[in-house]
Scaffold this active site. Structure first.
Site, PDB file in Angstrom:
ATOM      1  N   TYR A 159       0.824  -1.223   0.000  1.00 43.21           N
ATOM      2  CA  TYR A 159       0.000   0.000   0.000  1.00 43.21           C
ATOM      3  C   TYR A 159       0.857   1.272   0.000  1.00 43.21           C
ATOM      4  O   TYR A 159       0.740   2.088  -0.930  1.00 43.21           O
ATOM      5  CB  TYR A 159      -1.020  -0.015   1.149  1.00 43.21           C
ATOM      6  CG  TYR A 159      -1.795   1.277   1.242  1.00 43.21           C
ATOM      7  CD1 TYR A 159      -2.792   1.581   0.311  1.00 43.21           C
ATOM      8  CD2 TYR A 159      -1.509   2.230   2.219  1.00 43.21           C
ATOM      9  CE1 TYR A 159      -3.484   2.789   0.358  1.00 43.21           C
ATOM     10  CE2 TYR A 159      -2.202   3.435   2.277  1.00 43.21           C
ATOM     11  CZ  TYR A 159      -3.184   3.708   1.347  1.00 43.21           C
ATOM     12  OH  TYR A 159      -3.860   4.908   1.406  1.00 43.21           O
ATOM     13  N   LYS A 163       1.265   4.020  -3.090  1.00 43.66           N
ATOM     14  CA  LYS A 163       0.895   5.438  -2.950  1.00 43.66           C
ATOM     15  C   LYS A 163       2.102   6.328  -3.271  1.00 43.66           C
ATOM     16  O   LYS A 163       1.954   7.386  -3.890  1.00 43.66           O
ATOM     17  CB  LYS A 163       0.365   5.732  -1.539  1.00 43.66           C
ATOM     18  CG  LYS A 163      -0.941   5.043  -1.179  1.00 43.66           C
ATOM     19  CD  LYS A 163      -2.113   5.431  -2.055  1.00 43.66           C
ATOM     20  CE  LYS A 163      -2.659   6.818  -1.812  1.00 43.66           C
ATOM     21  NZ  LYS A 163      -3.877   7.075  -2.632  1.00 43.66           N
TER      22      LYS A 163
HETATM   23  N1  LIG Z   1      -8.692   6.178   4.912  1.00 44.35           N
HETATM   24  C1  LIG Z   1      -7.605   6.828   5.284  1.00 44.35           C
HETATM   25  O1  LIG Z   1      -7.287   6.950   6.471  1.00 44.35           O
HETATM   26  C2  LIG Z   1      -6.734   7.468   4.240  1.00 44.35           C
HETATM   27  C3  LIG Z   1      -6.983   7.359   2.875  1.00 44.35           C
HETATM   28  N2  LIG Z   1      -6.156   7.971   1.956  1.00 44.35           N
HETATM   29  C4  LIG Z   1      -6.412   7.888   0.529  1.00 44.35           C
HETATM   30  O2  LIG Z   1      -7.672   8.475   0.282  1.00 44.35           O
HETATM   31  C5  LIG Z   1      -8.286   7.858  -0.852  1.00 44.35           C
HETATM   32  C6  LIG Z   1      -9.695   7.422  -0.472  1.00 44.35           C
HETATM   33  O3  LIG Z   1      -9.597   6.489   0.580  1.00 44.35           O
HETATM   34  P1  LIG Z   1     -10.875   5.981   1.380  1.00 44.35           P
HETATM   35  O4  LIG Z   1     -12.017   6.852   1.075  1.00 44.35           O
HETATM   36  O5  LIG Z   1     -10.459   5.770   2.777  1.00 44.35           O
HETATM   37  O6  LIG Z   1     -11.061   4.552   0.711  1.00 44.35           O
HETATM   38  P2  LIG Z   1     -12.381   3.852   0.176  1.00 44.35           P
HETATM   39  O7  LIG Z   1     -12.029   2.445  -0.082  1.00 44.35           O
HETATM   40  O8  LIG Z   1     -13.535   4.142   1.070  1.00 44.35           O
HETATM   41  O9  LIG Z   1     -12.625   4.606  -1.189  1.00 44.35           O
HETATM   42  C7  LIG Z   1     -11.932   4.304  -2.353  1.00 44.35           C
HETATM   43  C8  LIG Z   1     -12.910   4.329  -3.508  1.00 44.35           C
HETATM   44  O10 LIG Z   1     -12.190   4.001  -4.690  1.00 44.35           O
HETATM   45  C9  LIG Z   1     -12.972   3.092  -5.441  1.00 44.35           C
HETATM   46  N3  LIG Z   1     -12.131   2.243  -6.255  1.00 44.35           N
HETATM   47  C10 LIG Z   1     -11.307   1.248  -5.845  1.00 44.35           C
HETATM   48  N4  LIG Z   1     -10.763   0.650  -6.898  1.00 44.35           N
HETATM   49  C11 LIG Z   1     -11.241   1.279  -8.000  1.00 44.35           C
HETATM   50  C12 LIG Z   1     -11.036   1.100  -9.378  1.00 44.35           C
HETATM   51  N5  LIG Z   1     -10.255   0.134  -9.860  1.00 44.35           N
HETATM   52  N6  LIG Z   1     -11.677   1.937 -10.222  1.00 44.35           N
HETATM   53  C13 LIG Z   1     -12.505   2.886  -9.757  1.00 44.35           C
HETATM   54  N7  LIG Z   1     -12.736   3.098  -8.463  1.00 44.35           N
HETATM   55  C14 LIG Z   1     -12.121   2.295  -7.589  1.00 44.35           C
HETATM   56  C15 LIG Z   1     -13.716   2.257  -4.407  1.00 44.35           C
HETATM   57  O11 LIG Z   1     -14.858   1.636  -4.967  1.00 44.35           O
HETATM   58  C16 LIG Z   1     -14.027   3.287  -3.345  1.00 44.35           C
HETATM   59  O12 LIG Z   1     -15.296   3.867  -3.564  1.00 44.35           O
HETATM   60  C17 LIG Z   1      -7.380   6.702  -1.254  1.00 44.35           C
HETATM   61  O13 LIG Z   1      -6.628   7.091  -2.373  1.00 44.35           O
HETATM   62  C18 LIG Z   1      -6.489   6.494  -0.048  1.00 44.35           C
HETATM   63  O14 LIG Z   1      -5.245   5.995  -0.423  1.00 44.35           O
HETATM   64  C19 LIG Z   1      -5.104   8.728   2.371  1.00 44.35           C
HETATM   65  C20 LIG Z   1      -4.818   8.873   3.687  1.00 44.35           C
HETATM   66  C21 LIG Z   1      -5.602   8.262   4.717  1.00 44.35           C
HETATM   67  C1  LIG Z   2      -2.711  -2.790  16.983  1.00 45.95           C
HETATM   68  C2  LIG Z   2      -4.205  -2.598  17.122  1.00 45.95           C
HETATM   69  C3  LIG Z   2      -4.523  -2.475  18.574  1.00 45.95           C
HETATM   70  O1  LIG Z   2      -5.744  -1.905  18.909  1.00 45.95           O
HETATM   71  C4  LIG Z   2      -4.682  -1.401  16.362  1.00 45.95           C
HETATM   72  C5  LIG Z   2      -4.568  -1.572  14.867  1.00 45.95           C
HETATM   73  C6  LIG Z   2      -5.092  -0.366  14.217  1.00 45.95           C
HETATM   74  C7  LIG Z   2      -4.760  -0.310  12.721  1.00 45.95           C
HETATM   75  C8  LIG Z   2      -5.715  -1.207  11.987  1.00 45.95           C
HETATM   76  C9  LIG Z   2      -4.773   1.134  12.245  1.00 45.95           C
HETATM   77  C10 LIG Z   2      -3.742   1.964  13.028  1.00 45.95           C
HETATM   78  C11 LIG Z   2      -3.283   3.059  12.092  1.00 45.95           C
HETATM   79  C12 LIG Z   2      -4.145   2.919  10.878  1.00 45.95           C
HETATM   80  C13 LIG Z   2      -3.607   3.480   9.553  1.00 45.95           C
HETATM   81  C14 LIG Z   2      -3.241   4.947   9.670  1.00 45.95           C
HETATM   82  O2  LIG Z   2      -4.298   5.722  10.205  1.00 45.95           O
HETATM   83  C15 LIG Z   2      -2.758   5.548   8.384  1.00 45.95           C
HETATM   84  C16 LIG Z   2      -3.445   5.104   7.149  1.00 45.95           C
HETATM   85  C17 LIG Z   2      -3.360   5.886   6.047  1.00 45.95           C
HETATM   86  C18 LIG Z   2      -3.859   5.479   4.803  1.00 45.95           C
HETATM   87  O3  LIG Z   2      -3.565   6.087   3.792  1.00 45.95           O
HETATM   88  C19 LIG Z   2      -4.701   4.275   4.697  1.00 45.95           C
HETATM   89  C20 LIG Z   2      -5.156   3.734   6.011  1.00 45.95           C
HETATM   90  C21 LIG Z   2      -4.057   3.748   7.074  1.00 45.95           C
HETATM   91  C22 LIG Z   2      -2.928   2.810   6.597  1.00 45.95           C
HETATM   92  C23 LIG Z   2      -4.645   3.287   8.445  1.00 45.95           C
HETATM   93  C24 LIG Z   2      -5.095   1.807   8.372  1.00 45.95           C
HETATM   94  C25 LIG Z   2      -5.485   1.223   9.719  1.00 45.95           C
HETATM   95  C26 LIG Z   2      -4.399   1.419  10.783  1.00 45.95           C
HETATM   96  C27 LIG Z   2      -3.154   0.630  10.402  1.00 45.95           C
END
Ligand SMILES: NC(=O)C1=CN([C@@H]2O[C@H](COP(=O)(O)OP(=O)(O)OC[C@H]3O[C@@H](n4cnc5c(N)ncnc54)[C@H](O)[C@@H]3O)[C@@H](O)[C@H]2O)C=CC1
Ligand SMILES: C[C@@H](CO)CCC[C@@H](C)[C@H]1CC[C@H]2[C@@H]3[C@H](O)CC4=CC(=O)CC[C@]4(C)[C@H]3CC[C@]12C
Length: 368
Positions: A159, A163
């Site tokens: 992952y 990214k």
């Molecule tokens: N959730 C988090 O804590 C963080 C997320 N991100 C980034 O933010 C973005 C959104 O993440 P989330 O909303 O958490 O994930 P999510 O899984 O909820 O949303 C991702 C979306 O992309 C779509 N998708 C996946 N594969 C696809 C494909 N082949 N073609 C078209 N659409 C596709 C999925 O259907 C989904 O709706 C991602 O790029 C992720 O890397 C960055 C930092 C933190």
């Molecule tokens: C060891 C466990 C004891 O309670 C807790 C495990 C938690 C994990 C599943 C999460 C802890 C940190 C999270 C990640 C972090 O917030 C940064 C992220 C950024 C992204 O771009 C995608 C998601 C994630 C990697 C996020 C995923 C879940 C954790 C590893």
């Protein structure tokens, strides 16, 4: 874009617009971008909630498509002024193969870039991640760092690797000539761990706590700080960047910005308790209840079990060596680059972000 701005002629495309973040970006654009004429939402899986958006003044076009299919991406991008590329495979649990993660996150992003170049779209905003920087494989802390803080960004997990590669492609594409002869302007936002309405892992922890009689057990020392940001503020930063990119292309083009707000610096578990506590859960222990070596062993065991069971079923628990390392390594940001470059201020205060998230967990309980 200046003329079209006055006549509400802008066409935006949000890839991954039905995901956790994507839905907030879509709703934020409809609320806060008055120059919008058409909003295209491109996703592998379209949500039923899109229907309710179609009755408003902005034309909402739902496009079911796959970012790995270049022709589908090009068709969606053609005629858009701005692309916000949030689509991605967020898998740190081993649910999908490394090859698929690479294909979606890296090749998918390359397809988006090429589509912009071929069709003449000039503004591309990429949702990167703090994971592009760290925590790294050495588990070195990053304590309230900014975009210029030196840090050895070395990764093994598919992952963060994907990214980082995708982010590089986006930044390198800045300045490429698009159809019509003008330069492409790109930038990347790096959110810390996002929380808020729709956050699946928060829901998983909540249900796990309910199953354990209202208790969660501390596994990570309270002193380990993990950066978090409210999803509404992440969406807001995307909308602002999209708005400002044309006028500040020389300053913002090819730049990365950590995506942050005023959420407090806490450990992952203590932070979650800000929401789960008011929903009736308790975090047991002021110190981790298990020695760290035992957690490392359990995480390794989970990896082994995942591998052994793979022919029969998908075993993908929250705990694995990577998630443990991320949760157990201090990684927080403190920066004002986004404020200096395009005037970003969080739209939602910490109190409002907290209240909204608690309300969502409580209603999610009813629907579980
Ligand atoms: N959730 C988090 O804590 C963080 C997320 N991100 C980034 O933010 C973005 C959104 O993440 P989330 O909303 O958490 O994930 P999510 O899984 O909820 O949303 C991702 C979306 O992309 C779509 N998708 C996946 N594969 C696809 C494909 N082949 N073609 C078209 N659409 C596709 C999925 O259907 C989904 O709706 C991602 O790029 C992720 O890397 C960055 C930092 C933190
Ligand atoms: C060891 C466990 C004891 O309670 C807790 C495990 C938690 C994990 C599943 C999460 C802890 C940190 C999270 C990640 C972090 O917030 C940064 C992220 C950024 C992204 O771009 C995608 C998601 C994630 C990697 C996020 C995923 C879940 C954790 C590893």
């Amino acid at each position: 874009m200046a003329n079209s701005a006055q006549t509400q002629e802008l066409v935006y495309l949000v890839t991954g617009g039905c995901g956790f973040l994507g839905e907030h970006v879509v709703r934020m654009l409809l609320q806060r971008e008055p120059r919008l004429r058409e909003l295209r939402i491109f996703d592998l899986h379209l949500g039923p909630w899109l229907e309710e958006l179609k009755t408003g003044p902005v034309q909402v076009t739902a496009i079911q498509g796959d970012v790995t299919q270049a022709h589908e991406v090009a068709a969606a991008v053609a005629g858009a002024h701005v692309v916000i590329h949030t689509a991605g495979l967020v898998d740190v649990f081993g649910k999908t193969s490394p090859e698929t993660i690479h294909e979606v996150n890296v090749q998918g992003t390359q397809n988006v870039i090429e589509a912009c170049v071929q069709t003449g779209t000039r503004f591309l905003i990429y949702t990167s991640s703090m994971e592009v920087v760290g925590p790294n494989i050495k588990g070195q802390p990053f304590y309230r760092g900014n975009e210029n803080t030196p840090y050895e960004a070395v990764h093994r997990h598919p992952y963060p690797c994907s990214k980082a590669l995708a982010e590089r492609l986006v930044l390198e594409a800045n300045g490429r000539e698009v159809l019509g002869g003008l330069p492409l302007v790109t930038c990347a936002l790096r959110p810390t761990g996002i929380y808020g309405e729709g956050h699946q892992i928060m829901k998983d922890f909540y249900h796990q706590g309910l199953r354990l009689g209202g208790r969660l057990f501390r596994a990570i020392p309270a002193s380990v700080e993990h950066g978090r940001v409210y999803v509404g503020n992440v969406a807001w930063m995307h909308v602002l960047v999209a708005r400002e990119l044309e006028h500040r292309a020389a300053l913002m083009g090819g730049q990365v910005y950590f995506c942050y707000d005023n959420s407090p610096y806490k450990s992952y578990e203590d932070f979650n308790m800000e929401f789960l506590g008011p929903c009736g859960l308790q975090l047991v222990g002021t110190r981790p209840l298990m020695p760290y070596w035992l957690l490392v062993l359990l995480a390794a065991l989970n990896t082994l079990l995942q591998w052994l069971l793979r022919p029969l079923l998908l075993y993908a628990p929250l705990l694995n060596p990577y998630t443990l390392a991320v949760a157990n390594t201090t990684f927080t940001v403190s920066t004002d680059k986004a404020r200096r470059h395009f005037g970003y201020e969080p739209l939602f205060s910490w109190e409002e972000s907290r209240t909204r998230t608690i309300r969502w967990v409580q209603t999610a309980e009813g629907s579980a």
